[in-house]
Design an enzyme around this catalytic site. Structure first.
Site, PDB file in Angstrom:
ATOM      1  N   THR A 311      27.761  -1.760  43.128  1.00 33.51           N
ATOM      2  CA  THR A 311      27.681  -3.127  43.670  1.00 33.51           C
ATOM      3  C   THR A 311      27.950  -4.145  42.580  1.00 33.51           C
ATOM      4  O   THR A 311      28.670  -5.133  42.789  1.00 33.51           O
ATOM      5  CB  THR A 311      26.292  -3.373  44.294  1.00 33.51           C
ATOM      6  OG1 THR A 311      26.059  -2.423  45.334  1.00 33.51           O
ATOM      7  CG2 THR A 311      26.204  -4.779  44.873  1.00 33.51           C
ATOM      8  N   TRP A 314      31.622  -3.984  41.734  1.00 34.29           N
ATOM      9  CA  TRP A 314      32.440  -4.571  42.793  1.00 34.29           C
ATOM     10  C   TRP A 314      32.581  -6.079  42.596  1.00 34.29           C
ATOM     11  O   TRP A 314      33.641  -6.650  42.856  1.00 34.29           O
ATOM     12  CB  TRP A 314      31.809  -4.292  44.163  1.00 34.29           C
ATOM     13  CG  TRP A 314      32.617  -4.831  45.309  1.00 34.29           C
ATOM     14  CD1 TRP A 314      33.627  -4.213  45.970  1.00 34.29           C
ATOM     15  CD2 TRP A 314      32.491  -6.131  45.920  1.00 34.29           C
ATOM     16  NE1 TRP A 314      34.136  -5.024  46.943  1.00 34.29           N
ATOM     17  CE2 TRP A 314      33.458  -6.212  46.942  1.00 34.29           C
ATOM     18  CE3 TRP A 314      31.655  -7.222  45.700  1.00 34.29           C
ATOM     19  CZ2 TRP A 314      33.602  -7.343  47.737  1.00 34.29           C
ATOM     20  CZ3 TRP A 314      31.803  -8.349  46.490  1.00 34.29           C
ATOM     21  CH2 TRP A 314      32.773  -8.409  47.500  1.00 34.29           C
ATOM     22  N   HIS A 315      31.521  -6.712  42.127  1.00 31.62           N
ATOM     23  CA  HIS A 315      31.556  -8.168  41.964  1.00 31.62           C
ATOM     24  C   HIS A 315      32.383  -8.606  40.765  1.00 31.62           C
ATOM     25  O   HIS A 315      32.817  -9.760  40.719  1.00 31.62           O
ATOM     26  CB  HIS A 315      30.128  -8.723  41.848  1.00 31.62           C
ATOM     27  CG  HIS A 315      29.443  -8.851  43.163  1.00 31.62           C
ATOM     28  ND1 HIS A 315      28.727  -7.815  43.736  1.00 31.62           N
ATOM     29  CD2 HIS A 315      29.360  -9.885  44.041  1.00 31.62           C
ATOM     30  CE1 HIS A 315      28.237  -8.214  44.900  1.00 31.62           C
ATOM     31  NE2 HIS A 315      28.615  -9.460  45.118  1.00 31.62           N
ATOM     32  N   GLY A 316      32.591  -7.748  39.810  1.00 34.89           N
ATOM     33  CA  GLY A 316      33.413  -8.160  38.690  1.00 34.89           C
ATOM     34  C   GLY A 316      33.435  -7.160  37.558  1.00 34.89           C
ATOM     35  O   GLY A 316      32.477  -6.409  37.354  1.00 34.89           O
ATOM     36  N   PHE A 462      36.339 -12.410  43.441  1.00 34.20           N
ATOM     37  CA  PHE A 462      35.952 -11.029  43.619  1.00 34.20           C
ATOM     38  C   PHE A 462      36.930 -10.263  44.500  1.00 34.20           C
ATOM     39  O   PHE A 462      36.798  -9.085  44.653  1.00 34.20           O
ATOM     40  CB  PHE A 462      34.540 -10.939  44.218  1.00 34.20           C
ATOM     41  CG  PHE A 462      33.527 -11.722  43.427  1.00 34.20           C
ATOM     42  CD1 PHE A 462      33.459 -11.582  42.060  1.00 34.20           C
ATOM     43  CD2 PHE A 462      32.659 -12.603  44.038  1.00 34.20           C
ATOM     44  CE1 PHE A 462      32.545 -12.297  41.312  1.00 34.20           C
ATOM     45  CE2 PHE A 462      31.729 -13.319  43.307  1.00 34.20           C
ATOM     46  CZ  PHE A 462      31.678 -13.163  41.947  1.00 34.20           C
TER      47      PHE A 462
END
Length: 462
Positions: A311, A314-316, A462
């Site tokens: 997670t 996934w955001h960066g 994102f």
């Protein structure tokens, strides 16, 4: 192009809606939707339209193969192909630079860094196409035989660049048959307006204050917490506002997207917070990663940390996002092992304070991509080597006290509850209030957009 722009609201959207409703023929509607969506995407990323179409084509073909060879080796090969190609593209464009940079740093090598420009929305549409092939493989959805229909799903402009993550199964029937009723369209306009007001009135105003305070080189305890609280409001109203607009636009076009936010800032635990925040992402990881790994039955703690590491990533592609993900992994681990049902016995106000303290602290990990700046903020927030307050912090708080109060109230169900109660008591109020609120809300947003220079969408990166 962003939803909260005069170009989108005054030119793009009216033209699309007029063209879209010129015919009831579904092929015509899907064609208009695809052309509009590709134009919308190309407005900011003309070169990466090719990547979007390629990704759609790959999973359209894989879906057809899975359907043809269902429960046989061919279906497994097609699923693996989908996973490898899609996740490979995501890894190449989003993470290759990060990994090469860290390899060079830790191993003292000099591997050339490609420095790919991140295609807008790749994290969202990659997960969407994967949901199709995985659900096809599991037998949970039927094949889409029309490439036009599948491309309409992948490229759909309302949710293309910043979500919510719409699974194919959610809109499968509507891709093949849909109509827009007057009630649907009215609801779509109302929902779009609510999201626009969140974004333009609250997110932009909060974000301007947050940036001014947090980017300062001289933080005090008071200014640190004021800045990160304003960022807490900004990211909620920015992302939930975008989701509201996407849901509203989808409804105007005949699609019913799921909710993405359910008042997360009224949560009484971190577990509850993640049931209410970015629901489409958290349920994606739950259904496609956490449960297949064993869920709560086998190696639950391991599964939690894997999901939250992913997670964060996934955001960066940055260490602060990894730390942010693991931060929540630790909190959820503590709640599931140490607290379990004890939180239910603690008074609600204490649970609320506990949850919001860690949520706000977590947004600091999210805000500061520079770890040195993050460490400076943490020291300032907890009074290490800095003053308790200064006149600038006091002045900023006093100037924006009204905004803080509005944001607090708007992040709860209170306004909705009050409005519904008035509507129940007066049919005249119920008939007049919503059109008036829409007209006034859009009017105020237009006026603000003409004069505002600060108008980012945080989740576009994102």
């Amino acid at each position: 192009m962003v939803f909260s722009s005069l170009m989108f609201m005054c030119i793009f959207l009216p033209i699309v809606l007029i063209a879209y409703n010129l015919s009831k023929n579904l092929t015509y509607k899907n064609t208009v939707l695809i052309i509009a969506s590709l134009f919308f995407y190309a407005w900011g990323e003309p070169i990466w339209v090719v990547l979007l179409i390629f990704s759609a084509f790959v999973d359209y073909i894989n879906g057809r193969i899975i359907d043809k060879y269902y429960a046989r080796a061919g279906a497994t090969i097609a699923l693996v192909s989908s996973l490898v190609i899609n996740l490979g593209l995501l890894a190449m464009f989003k993470y290759s630079g990060f990994f090469i940079e860290n390899i060079n740093t830790f191993l003292h090598t000099s591997i050339p860094n490609p420095n790919f420009k991140l295609p807008i929305g790749i994290s969202f549409y990659t997960f969407q196409t994967l949901s199709y092939t995985i659900d096809m493989y599991r037998g949970k959805t039927r094949v889409q035989k029309s490439f036009l229909g599948f491309l309409a799903y992948v490229s759909m402009f309302p949710q293309l660049v910043a979500g919510p993550i719409v699974r194919y199964s959610t809109v499968a029937s509507e891709l093949n048959s849909r109509r827009v009723t007057a009630d649907d369209f009215a609801y779509g306009v109302k929902r779009f307006t609510a999201g626009m007001c969140k974004k333009v009135m609250l997110a932009n105003s909060s974000g301007a204050v947050a940036s001014m305070v947090l980017d300062s080189t001289r933080l005090t305890v008071a200014s640190s917490w004021l800045g990160i609280i304003m960022y807490t409001f900004q990211i909620y109203f920015d992302f939930s506002g975008y989701s509201d607009m996407a849901i509203g636009l989808g409804r105007m076009l005949g699609f019913h997207f799921g909710e993405n936010f359910e008042y997360p800032y009224i949560s009484r635990s971190i577990t509850e917070f993640w049931r209410r925040w970015h629901i489409s992402l958290s349920t994606f990881f739950r259904d496609y990663v956490y449960i297949p790994l064993g869920g709560n039955r086998y190696h639950a703690i391991r599964n939690i940390f894997i999901v939250w590491l992913l997670t964060g990533l996934w955001h960066g592609a940055s260490w602060n996002f990894i730390f942010w993900g693991l931060f929540y992994g630790v909190l959820l681990f503590i709640e599931k092992t140490l607290f379990k049902k004890k939180l239910q016995k603690i008074p609600a106000p204490i649970c609320y304070i506990y949850t919001m303290f860690f949520v706000i602290l977590g947004w600091a990990l999210f805000y500061f991509t520079d770890l040195n700046a993050l460490w400076t903020f943490i020291k300032s927030a907890f009074g290490v080597g800095t003053a308790l307050y200064d006149l600038t912090a006091v002045s900023t708080f006093c100037t924006n006290a009204w905004l803080i109060a509005v944001c607090v109230i708007a992040s709860t169900p209170i306004p909705t509850i009050i409005h519904k109660n008035f509507c129940k008591k007066s049919k005249v109020f119920a008939a007049i209030s919503e059109p008036v609120l829409v007209i006034v809300g859009l009017g105020v947003c237009f006026v603000l957009l003409v004069g505002q220079t600060y108008n980012p969408f945080l989740y576009f990166r994102f």
